[in-house]
Design a protein around this motif. Structure first.
Motif, PDB file in Angstrom:
ATOM      1  N   VAL A   1      45.993  29.987  41.785  1.00 30.57           N
ATOM      2  CA  VAL A   1      45.219  29.939  40.870  1.00 30.57           C
ATOM      3  C   VAL A   1      43.731  29.617  41.617  1.00 30.57           C
ATOM      4  CG1 VAL A   1      43.993  28.731  38.819  1.00 30.57           C
ATOM      5  CG2 VAL A   1      46.516  28.650  39.373  1.00 30.57           C
ATOM      6  N   GLY A   2      42.802  30.578  41.245  1.00 31.95           N
ATOM      7  CA  GLY A   2      41.483  30.362  41.960  1.00 31.95           C
ATOM      8  C   GLY A   2      40.511  29.452  41.158  1.00 31.95           C
TER       9      GLY A   2
ATOM     10  N   VAL B   1      46.261  33.138  36.409  1.00 27.88           N
ATOM     11  CA  VAL B   1      47.127  32.722  37.322  1.00 27.88           C
ATOM     12  C   VAL B   1      47.574  33.887  37.982  1.00 27.88           C
ATOM     13  CG1 VAL B   1      49.508  31.753  37.907  1.00 27.88           C
ATOM     14  CG2 VAL B   1      47.944  30.939  36.090  1.00 27.88           C
ATOM     15  N   GLY B   2      47.870  34.184  39.427  1.00 23.75           N
ATOM     16  CA  GLY B   2      48.314  35.296  39.957  1.00 23.75           C
ATOM     17  C   GLY B   2      49.605  35.066  40.550  1.00 23.75           C
ATOM     18  N   GLU B   3      50.468  36.150  40.884  1.00 27.97           N
ATOM     19  CA  GLU B   3      51.837  35.995  41.520  1.00 27.97           C
ATOM     20  C   GLU B   3      51.999  36.606  42.661  1.00 27.97           C
ATOM     21  OE1 GLU B   3      55.187  36.019  38.731  1.00 27.97           O
ATOM     22  OE2 GLU B   3      56.347  35.370  40.517  1.00 27.97           O
TER      23      GLU B   3
ATOM     24  N   PRO C   1      39.906  30.299  50.741  1.00 31.20           N
ATOM     25  CA  PRO C   1      41.186  31.072  50.752  1.00 31.20           C
ATOM     26  C   PRO C   1      40.695  32.603  51.477  1.00 31.20           C
ATOM     27  CG  PRO C   1      39.995  30.966  48.569  1.00 31.20           C
ATOM     28  CD  PRO C   1      39.336  29.963  49.586  1.00 31.20           C
ATOM     29  N   GLY C   2      41.439  33.337  51.622  1.00 28.91           N
ATOM     30  CA  GLY C   2      41.444  34.914  52.261  1.00 28.91           C
ATOM     31  C   GLY C   2      40.251  35.414  51.293  1.00 28.91           C
ATOM     32  N   PHE C   3      39.465  36.393  51.693  1.00 29.55           N
ATOM     33  CA  PHE C   3      38.257  36.668  51.017  1.00 29.55           C
ATOM     34  C   PHE C   3      37.872  38.047  51.202  1.00 29.55           C
ATOM     35  CE2 PHE C   3      34.361  36.332  48.462  1.00 29.55           C
ATOM     36  CZ  PHE C   3      34.704  35.229  47.711  1.00 29.55           C
ATOM     37  N   THR C   4      38.776  38.976  51.659  1.00 27.65           N
ATOM     38  CA  THR C   4      38.572  40.246  51.658  1.00 27.65           C
ATOM     39  C   THR C   4      38.438  40.728  50.159  1.00 27.65           C
ATOM     40  OG1 THR C   4      40.800  41.107  51.541  1.00 27.65           O
ATOM     41  CG2 THR C   4      39.959  40.506  53.720  1.00 27.65           C
ATOM     42  N   THR C   5      38.251  42.107  49.941  1.00 33.13           N
ATOM     43  CA  THR C   5      38.087  42.614  48.623  1.00 33.13           C
ATOM     44  C   THR C   5      39.454  42.751  47.794  1.00 33.13           C
ATOM     45  OG1 THR C   5      37.876  44.863  49.574  1.00 33.13           O
ATOM     46  CG2 THR C   5      35.813  43.831  48.785  1.00 33.13           C
TER      47      THR C   5
ATOM     48  N   SER D   1      41.866  40.289  48.591  1.00 34.22           N
ATOM     49  CA  SER D   1      42.424  38.896  48.754  1.00 34.22           C
ATOM     50  C   SER D   1      42.857  38.650  47.345  1.00 34.22           C
ATOM     51  CB  SER D   1      41.684  38.113  49.546  1.00 34.22           C
ATOM     52  OG  SER D   1      41.465  38.518  50.873  1.00 34.22           O
ATOM     53  N   MET D   2      43.872  37.457  47.293  1.00 35.76           N
ATOM     54  CA  MET D   2      44.180  37.215  45.783  1.00 35.76           C
ATOM     55  C   MET D   2      42.756  36.388  45.309  1.00 35.76           C
ATOM     56  SD  MET D   2      46.525  36.472  43.521  1.00 35.76           S
ATOM     57  CE  MET D   2      48.455  36.280  43.894  1.00 35.76           C
ATOM     58  N   TYR D   3      42.162  35.484  45.757  1.00 34.38           N
ATOM     59  CA  TYR D   3      41.175  34.825  45.364  1.00 34.38           C
ATOM     60  C   TYR D   3      40.253  35.552  44.545  1.00 34.38           C
ATOM     61  CZ  TYR D   3      37.526  31.359  44.292  1.00 34.38           C
ATOM     62  OH  TYR D   3      36.459  30.776  43.753  1.00 34.38           O
ATOM     63  N   PRO D   4      39.531  36.548  45.238  1.00 32.44           N
ATOM     64  CA  PRO D   4      38.536  37.315  44.595  1.00 32.44           C
ATOM     65  C   PRO D   4      39.106  38.372  43.571  1.00 32.44           C
ATOM     66  CG  PRO D   4      38.226  37.767  47.198  1.00 32.44           C
ATOM     67  CD  PRO D   4      39.520  37.014  46.848  1.00 32.44           C
ATOM     68  N   LYS D   5      40.243  38.758  43.768  1.00 33.48           N
ATOM     69  CA  LYS D   5      41.125  39.626  42.704  1.00 33.48           C
ATOM     70  C   LYS D   5      41.262  38.683  41.594  1.00 33.48           C
ATOM     71  CE  LYS D   5      41.932  43.587  44.233  1.00 33.48           C
ATOM     72  NZ  LYS D   5      41.151  44.668  43.554  1.00 33.48           N
ATOM     73  N   LEU D   6      41.501  37.278  41.572  1.00 28.45           N
ATOM     74  CA  LEU D   6      41.764  36.526  40.331  1.00 28.45           C
ATOM     75  C   LEU D   6      40.456  36.562  39.434  1.00 28.45           C
ATOM     76  CD1 LEU D   6      43.938  33.715  41.924  1.00 28.45           C
ATOM     77  CD2 LEU D   6      44.836  35.196  40.542  1.00 28.45           C
ATOM     78  N   PHE D   7      39.434  36.266  40.130  1.00 23.09           N
ATOM     79  CA  PHE D   7      38.020  36.305  39.328  1.00 23.09           C
ATOM     80  C   PHE D   7      37.777  37.561  38.839  1.00 23.09           C
ATOM     81  CE2 PHE D   7      38.081  31.862  40.820  1.00 23.09           C
ATOM     82  CZ  PHE D   7      37.721  31.348  39.720  1.00 23.09           C
ATOM     83  N   GLU D   8      38.169  38.679  39.621  1.00 22.63           N
ATOM     84  CA  GLU D   8      37.908  39.999  39.139  1.00 22.63           C
ATOM     85  C   GLU D   8      38.608  40.284  37.709  1.00 22.63           C
ATOM     86  OE1 GLU D   8      37.727  43.202  41.989  1.00 22.63           O
ATOM     87  OE2 GLU D   8      38.943  44.358  40.700  1.00 22.63           O
TER      88      GLU D   8
END
Ligand code: ADP
Ligand code: MG
Ligand code: MG
Length: 339
Positions: free
Chosen positions: A216-217, A229-231, A305-309, A311-318
């Protein structure tokens, strides 16, 4: 007026290259009408590189050496509105750089000294989260001195937890130095490896079954919000370095296909952990979900957290409707808000 941002990347940890990848994404995404961004790459030796060397490092994806002493260069950070320390692991994500920036009086993205330091250390994290009533696997701490002077006491801790178990350096990331130990014959090698990387080592019981890994971000300061939530799914025995960084070895599922009440529980626990650890700005909170028993166990909190376009964290907020560049701009706002 445009905000002047100093972007710190690279650094001394095993996650140097990962950090440079994240930095390239952030540089490409920050809206140029709002931000004037200066990158500074920190070499693997911990020195801050001047502009031409920084540029070269960003292009090549690594900086082994070169640059100036950190304290000399940090003074030049003074003219900036905020610093974005996109650094992972020790000497970057662990409160050290955050302490330097706090002393220099410059706002920065992410958690302060306390939240960074406590979240970086897997043992301290577990202690704080246990006192906040958050469920986790059983664990034991071992320090290097014990391993040298009283190895049988460390082996005893492992026996108490039972096999298989995980042995991890307390202050690292990206699965560096982590072993899954299937039986006592594999234990000494795992401990020797972990102690070669850290003074403090954590031994962790494995979840009752191979867990599902959900993340979770969290975004915000004193009124944080949780992403969907991402998996992560993968074939490997556990989420090791190779699986993390080899294209195609793991797949991301957002939102995670979970019963609604489990997803709600995971998000609520992530917010509780963020507050208990005094995190700020952002964090990715990782969980084990043991489907067979319904258990939700908090694994760890990553304050940068990993922060490429991709990566999980930005993807969760996208998935929550916030684009990558809006997310970065929001993080800068949150840094300024904490002044
Ligand atoms: P890092 O900070 O390096 O990511 P983690 O603590 O997240 O370290 O461990 C890396 C991976 O190892 C996890 O994503 C998971 O696949 C596996 N793992 C770690 N600890 C356990 C555990 N106690 N039970 C089951 N799997 C674990
Ligand atoms: Mg981690
Ligand atoms: Mg992890």
């Amino acid at each position: 007026m445009k905000k002047r941002i100093l972007l710190l990347a690279g650094g001394q940890s095993g996650e140097h290259e990962v950090s440079l990848m994240s930095a390239r994404s952030v540089l490409a995404a920050l809206p140029v009408d709002q931000f004037d961004v200066t990158p500074v790459v920190i070499s693997k030796e911990g020195r801050w590189l001047p502009p031409t060397q920084t540029q070269h490092a960003l292009e090549s994806g690594v900086a082994d050496s070169g640059g100036d002493l950190v304290l000399h260069r940090a003074a030049s950070a003074e003219g900036y509105d905020a610093v974005f320390p996109i650094l992972h692991g020790p000497m970057g994500e662990d409160g050290t750089v955050q302490g330097l920036l706090t002393l220099a009086g410059i706002p920065f993205v992410g958690s302060g000294v306390l939240g960074s330091a406590v979240s970086m250390d897997k043992v301290m994290t577990k202690q704080v989260l246990a006192s906040a009533g958050i469920a986790q696997v059983a664990w034991r701490l071992a320090v290097r001195r014990d391993w040298h002077d009283r190895p049988d006491s460390v082996r005893q801790s492992a026996q108490e937890l039972g096999f298989p178990l995980f042995v991890k350096p307390a202050n690292l990331g990206s699965s560096v130095g982590i072993s899954k130990v299937h039986g006592s014959d594999e234990l000494d090698d795992a401990l020797t490896l972990a102690f070669s990387l850290d003074r403090r080592v954590i031994l962790e019981a494995m979840t009752a079954h191979k867990p599902r890994e959900v993340e979770v971000g969290i975004l915000g300061n004193d009124a944080p919000i949780a992403s969907p939530v991402g998996e992560l799914r993968f074939e490997a025995d556990f989420y090791d370095y190779e699986t993390k960084y080899t294209e195609g070895r793991a797949t991301m599922h957002i939102p995670a296909p979970l019963p609604a009440e489990v997803a709600a529980q995971v998000r609520e626990l992530a917010l509780r952990a963020f507050r208990a650890l005094d995190c700020a700005g952002l964090a990715r909170v990782d969980f084990f979900y043991v489907e067979e028993t319904g258990e939700v166990l908090l694994n760890e909190v990553n304050t940068m957290p990993g922060f490429t376009t991709t990566s999980m964290y930005p993807k969760l907020f996208e998935a929550a409707g916030l684009s990558y560049s809006d997310l970065v701009a929001r993080l800068v706002e949150l840094a300024l808000e904490r002044r």
